[in-house]
Design a protein around this motif. Structure first.
Motif, PDB file in Angstrom:
ATOM      1  N   PRO A  21       0.852  -1.200   0.000  1.00  0.00           N
ATOM      2  CA  PRO A  21       0.000   0.000   0.000  1.00  0.00           C
ATOM      3  C   PRO A  21       0.882   1.243   0.000  1.00  0.00           C
ATOM      4  CG  PRO A  21      -0.075  -1.090   2.135  1.00  0.00           C
ATOM      5  CD  PRO A  21       0.712  -1.978   1.226  1.00  0.00           C
ATOM      6  N   PRO A  22       0.357   2.370  -0.453  1.00  0.00           N
ATOM      7  CA  PRO A  22       1.172   3.598  -0.459  1.00  0.00           C
ATOM      8  C   PRO A  22       1.557   3.984   0.959  1.00  0.00           C
ATOM      9  CG  PRO A  22      -1.122   4.109  -0.887  1.00  0.00           C
ATOM     10  CD  PRO A  22      -1.002   2.610  -0.906  1.00  0.00           C
ATOM     11  N   ASN A  23       2.813   4.387   1.131  1.00  0.00           N
ATOM     12  CA  ASN A  23       3.232   4.715   2.491  1.00  0.00           C
ATOM     13  C   ASN A  23       2.972   6.177   2.856  1.00  0.00           C
ATOM     14  OD1 ASN A  23       5.271   6.073   1.134  1.00  0.00           O
ATOM     15  ND2 ASN A  23       6.849   4.590   1.668  1.00  0.00           N
ATOM     16  N   ASN A  24       2.637   7.022   1.890  1.00  0.00           N
ATOM     17  CA  ASN A  24       2.303   8.429   2.136  1.00  0.00           C
ATOM     18  C   ASN A  24       3.430   9.187   2.828  1.00  0.00           C
ATOM     19  OD1 ASN A  24      -0.472   8.286   1.122  1.00  0.00           O
ATOM     20  ND2 ASN A  24      -0.831   6.995   2.900  1.00  0.00           N
ATOM     21  N   LEU A  25       4.668   8.742   2.644  1.00  0.00           N
ATOM     22  CA  LEU A  25       5.792   9.377   3.322  1.00  0.00           C
ATOM     23  C   LEU A  25       6.036  10.798   2.823  1.00  0.00           C
ATOM     24  CD1 LEU A  25       7.989   9.010   5.426  1.00  0.00           C
ATOM     25  CD2 LEU A  25       9.459   8.050   3.645  1.00  0.00           C
ATOM     26  N   VAL A  26       5.858  11.028   1.543  1.00  0.00           N
ATOM     27  CA  VAL A  26       6.063  12.377   1.006  1.00  0.00           C
ATOM     28  C   VAL A  26       5.075  13.356   1.638  1.00  0.00           C
ATOM     29  CG1 VAL A  26       5.955  13.787  -1.076  1.00  0.00           C
ATOM     30  CG2 VAL A  26       7.031  11.539  -1.157  1.00  0.00           C
ATOM     31  N   TRP A  27       3.813  12.966   1.706  1.00  0.00           N
ATOM     32  CA  TRP A  27       2.801  13.834   2.319  1.00  0.00           C
ATOM     33  C   TRP A  27       3.110  14.056   3.794  1.00  0.00           C
ATOM     34  CZ3 TRP A  27       0.370  16.654  -0.825  1.00  0.00           C
ATOM     35  CH2 TRP A  27       0.007  16.178  -2.077  1.00  0.00           C
ATOM     36  N   ALA A  28       3.575  13.016   4.460  1.00  0.00           N
ATOM     37  CA  ALA A  28       3.898  13.142   5.882  1.00  0.00           C
ATOM     38  C   ALA A  28       5.031  14.139   6.094  1.00  0.00           C
ATOM     39  CB  ALA A  28       4.273  11.777   6.454  1.00  0.00           C
ATOM     40  N   ASN A  51       6.188  -0.143   4.742  1.00  0.00           N
ATOM     41  CA  ASN A  51       6.992  -1.087   3.959  1.00  0.00           C
ATOM     42  C   ASN A  51       7.539  -2.228   4.812  1.00  0.00           C
ATOM     43  OD1 ASN A  51       6.470   0.452   1.726  1.00  0.00           O
ATOM     44  ND2 ASN A  51       8.435   1.523   1.769  1.00  0.00           N
ATOM     45  N   GLY A  52       7.888  -1.927   6.055  1.00  0.00           N
ATOM     46  CA  GLY A  52       8.393  -2.975   6.940  1.00  0.00           C
ATOM     47  C   GLY A  52       7.332  -4.017   7.259  1.00  0.00           C
ATOM     48  N   LYS A  53       6.134  -3.556   7.518  1.00  0.00           N
ATOM     49  CA  LYS A  53       5.045  -4.499   7.803  1.00  0.00           C
ATOM     50  C   LYS A  53       4.696  -5.323   6.577  1.00  0.00           C
ATOM     51  CE  LYS A  53       2.839  -2.087  11.644  1.00  0.00           C
ATOM     52  NZ  LYS A  53       1.604  -1.503  12.150  1.00  0.00           N
ATOM     53  N   SER A  65      -1.382   1.037   8.716  1.00  0.00           N
ATOM     54  CA  SER A  65      -0.385   2.094   8.892  1.00  0.00           C
ATOM     55  C   SER A  65      -0.466   3.110   7.763  1.00  0.00           C
ATOM     56  CB  SER A  65       1.025   1.492   8.951  1.00  0.00           C
ATOM     57  OG  SER A  65       1.193   0.769  10.144  1.00  0.00           O
ATOM     58  N   SER A  66      -0.737   2.645   6.554  1.00  0.00           N
ATOM     59  CA  SER A  66      -0.900   3.546   5.413  1.00  0.00           C
ATOM     60  C   SER A  66      -2.097   4.465   5.629  1.00  0.00           C
ATOM     61  CB  SER A  66      -1.081   2.744   4.127  1.00  0.00           C
ATOM     62  OG  SER A  66      -1.371   3.583   3.037  1.00  0.00           O
ATOM     63  N   ARG A  67      -3.184   3.894   6.100  1.00  0.00           N
ATOM     64  CA  ARG A  67      -4.395   4.683   6.359  1.00  0.00           C
ATOM     65  C   ARG A  67      -4.146   5.721   7.453  1.00  0.00           C
ATOM     66  NH1 ARG A  67      -8.188   5.172   9.893  1.00  0.00           N
ATOM     67  NH2 ARG A  67      -7.449   3.500  11.230  1.00  0.00           N
ATOM     68  N   LYS A  68      -3.461   5.311   8.516  1.00  0.00           N
ATOM     69  CA  LYS A  68      -3.192   6.234   9.616  1.00  0.00           C
ATOM     70  C   LYS A  68      -2.216   7.336   9.204  1.00  0.00           C
ATOM     71  CE  LYS A  68      -4.239   3.227  13.504  1.00  0.00           C
ATOM     72  NZ  LYS A  68      -3.692   2.553  14.694  1.00  0.00           N
ATOM     73  N   ALA A  69      -1.228   7.001   8.379  1.00  0.00           N
ATOM     74  CA  ALA A  69      -0.286   8.018   7.908  1.00  0.00           C
ATOM     75  C   ALA A  69      -1.024   9.083   7.106  1.00  0.00           C
ATOM     76  CB  ALA A  69       0.813   7.379   7.060  1.00  0.00           C
ATOM     77  N   LYS A  70      -1.926   8.656   6.244  1.00  0.00           N
ATOM     78  CA  LYS A  70      -2.709   9.600   5.450  1.00  0.00           C
ATOM     79  C   LYS A  70      -3.629  10.426   6.348  1.00  0.00           C
ATOM     80  CE  LYS A  70      -5.902   9.734   1.545  1.00  0.00           C
ATOM     81  NZ  LYS A  70      -6.635   8.923   0.561  1.00  0.00           N
TER      82      LYS A  70
END
Length: 106
Positions: A21-28, A51-53, A65-70
Protein backbone atom coordinates in the motif's frame (compact mmCIF):
# COMPACT_ATOMS: atom_id res chain seq x y z
CA UNK A 1 -5.51 -23.60 -34.46
CA UNK A 2 -5.81 -23.39 -30.68
CA UNK A 3 -4.88 -20.51 -28.50
CA UNK A 4 -2.77 -21.24 -25.47
CA UNK A 5 -2.82 -18.59 -22.78
CA UNK A 6 0.58 -17.48 -21.53
CA UNK A 7 1.59 -18.81 -18.13
CA UNK A 8 0.95 -16.51 -15.18
CA UNK A 9 3.87 -14.37 -14.09
CA UNK A 10 5.99 -15.84 -11.35
CA UNK A 11 4.93 -14.77 -7.91
CA UNK A 12 7.34 -12.75 -5.89
CA UNK A 13 7.01 -11.23 -2.48
CA UNK A 14 4.83 -12.32 0.38
CA UNK A 15 1.58 -11.74 -1.52
CA UNK A 16 2.27 -13.26 -4.91
CA UNK A 17 3.43 -10.09 -6.63
CA UNK A 18 1.06 -7.75 -4.80
CA UNK A 19 2.29 -4.23 -4.39
CA UNK A 20 2.53 -2.66 -0.96
CA UNK A 21 0.00 0.00 0.00
CA UNK A 22 1.17 3.60 -0.46
CA UNK A 23 3.23 4.71 2.49
CA UNK A 24 2.30 8.43 2.14
CA UNK A 25 5.79 9.38 3.32
CA UNK A 26 6.06 12.38 1.01
CA UNK A 27 2.80 13.83 2.32
CA UNK A 28 3.90 13.14 5.88
CA UNK A 29 7.19 14.98 5.39
CA UNK A 30 5.56 17.92 3.60
CA UNK A 31 2.89 18.36 6.27
CA UNK A 32 5.57 18.18 8.96
CA UNK A 33 7.60 20.93 7.30
CA UNK A 34 4.80 23.23 6.13
CA UNK A 35 1.78 22.57 8.33
CA UNK A 36 1.84 21.16 11.84
CA UNK A 37 5.02 19.65 13.23
CA UNK A 38 3.58 17.36 15.96
CA UNK A 39 0.86 15.83 13.79
CA UNK A 40 3.26 15.53 10.86
CA UNK A 41 5.75 13.58 12.96
CA UNK A 42 3.05 11.08 13.89
CA UNK A 43 2.25 10.74 10.19
CA UNK A 44 5.94 10.07 9.43
CA UNK A 45 6.07 7.34 12.07
CA UNK A 46 3.10 5.52 10.55
CA UNK A 47 4.42 6.04 7.01
CA UNK A 48 7.74 4.50 7.99
CA UNK A 49 5.99 1.35 9.23
CA UNK A 50 4.20 0.52 5.97
CA UNK A 51 6.99 -1.09 3.96
CA UNK A 52 8.39 -2.98 6.94
CA UNK A 53 5.05 -4.50 7.80
CA UNK A 54 4.42 -5.43 4.18
CA UNK A 55 7.84 -7.07 3.89
CA UNK A 56 7.14 -9.02 7.07
CA UNK A 57 3.94 -10.37 5.53
CA UNK A 58 1.52 -8.23 7.54
CA UNK A 59 -0.67 -6.86 4.74
CA UNK A 60 -3.45 -5.77 7.10
CA UNK A 61 -0.97 -3.97 9.34
CA UNK A 62 0.64 -2.27 6.34
CA UNK A 63 -2.74 -1.09 5.09
CA UNK A 64 -3.67 0.19 8.56
CA UNK A 65 -0.38 2.09 8.89
CA UNK A 66 -0.90 3.55 5.41
CA UNK A 67 -4.40 4.68 6.36
CA UNK A 68 -3.19 6.23 9.62
CA UNK A 69 -0.29 8.02 7.91
CA UNK A 70 -2.71 9.60 5.45
CA UNK A 71 -5.18 10.44 8.22
CA UNK A 72 -2.56 12.20 10.36
CA UNK A 73 -1.26 14.13 7.34
CA UNK A 74 -4.79 15.36 6.62
CA UNK A 75 -5.25 16.35 10.26
CA UNK A 76 -1.97 18.26 10.08
CA UNK A 77 -3.23 20.27 7.10
CA UNK A 78 -6.55 20.94 8.84
CA UNK A 79 -4.74 22.08 12.01
CA UNK A 80 -2.65 24.47 9.91
CA UNK A 81 -5.69 26.10 8.35
CA UNK A 82 -7.53 26.33 11.68
CA UNK A 83 -4.48 28.01 13.24
CA UNK A 84 -4.20 30.33 10.23
CA UNK A 85 -7.86 31.40 10.51
CA UNK A 86 -7.47 32.03 14.25
CA UNK A 87 -4.32 34.06 13.60
CA UNK A 88 -6.05 36.16 10.95
CA UNK A 89 -9.03 36.80 13.24
CA UNK A 90 -6.71 37.96 16.03
CA UNK A 91 -4.82 40.25 13.63
CA UNK A 92 -8.12 41.66 12.35
CA UNK A 93 -9.34 42.33 15.89
CA UNK A 94 -6.11 44.07 16.84
CA UNK A 95 -6.23 46.29 13.75
CA UNK A 96 -9.97 47.00 14.20
CA UNK A 97 -9.46 48.13 17.79
CA UNK A 98 -6.61 50.40 16.84
CA UNK A 99 -3.32 50.85 18.52
CA UNK A 100 -4.17 51.12 22.20
CA UNK A 101 -0.60 50.84 23.44
CA UNK A 102 0.62 54.19 22.14
CA UNK A 103 0.34 57.24 24.33
CA UNK A 104 -0.31 60.68 23.03
CA UNK A 105 0.82 63.70 24.98
CA UNK A 106 -1.34 66.74 24.39
Amino acid sequence: MTYNAPPPPPSSGPYGGATPPPNNLVWAILTTIFCCLPLGVVSIVYAAQVNGKFAAGDLAGAQESSRKAKQWAIWSVIAFFVALVIYLIVIFLVVANGDTTSTSSL
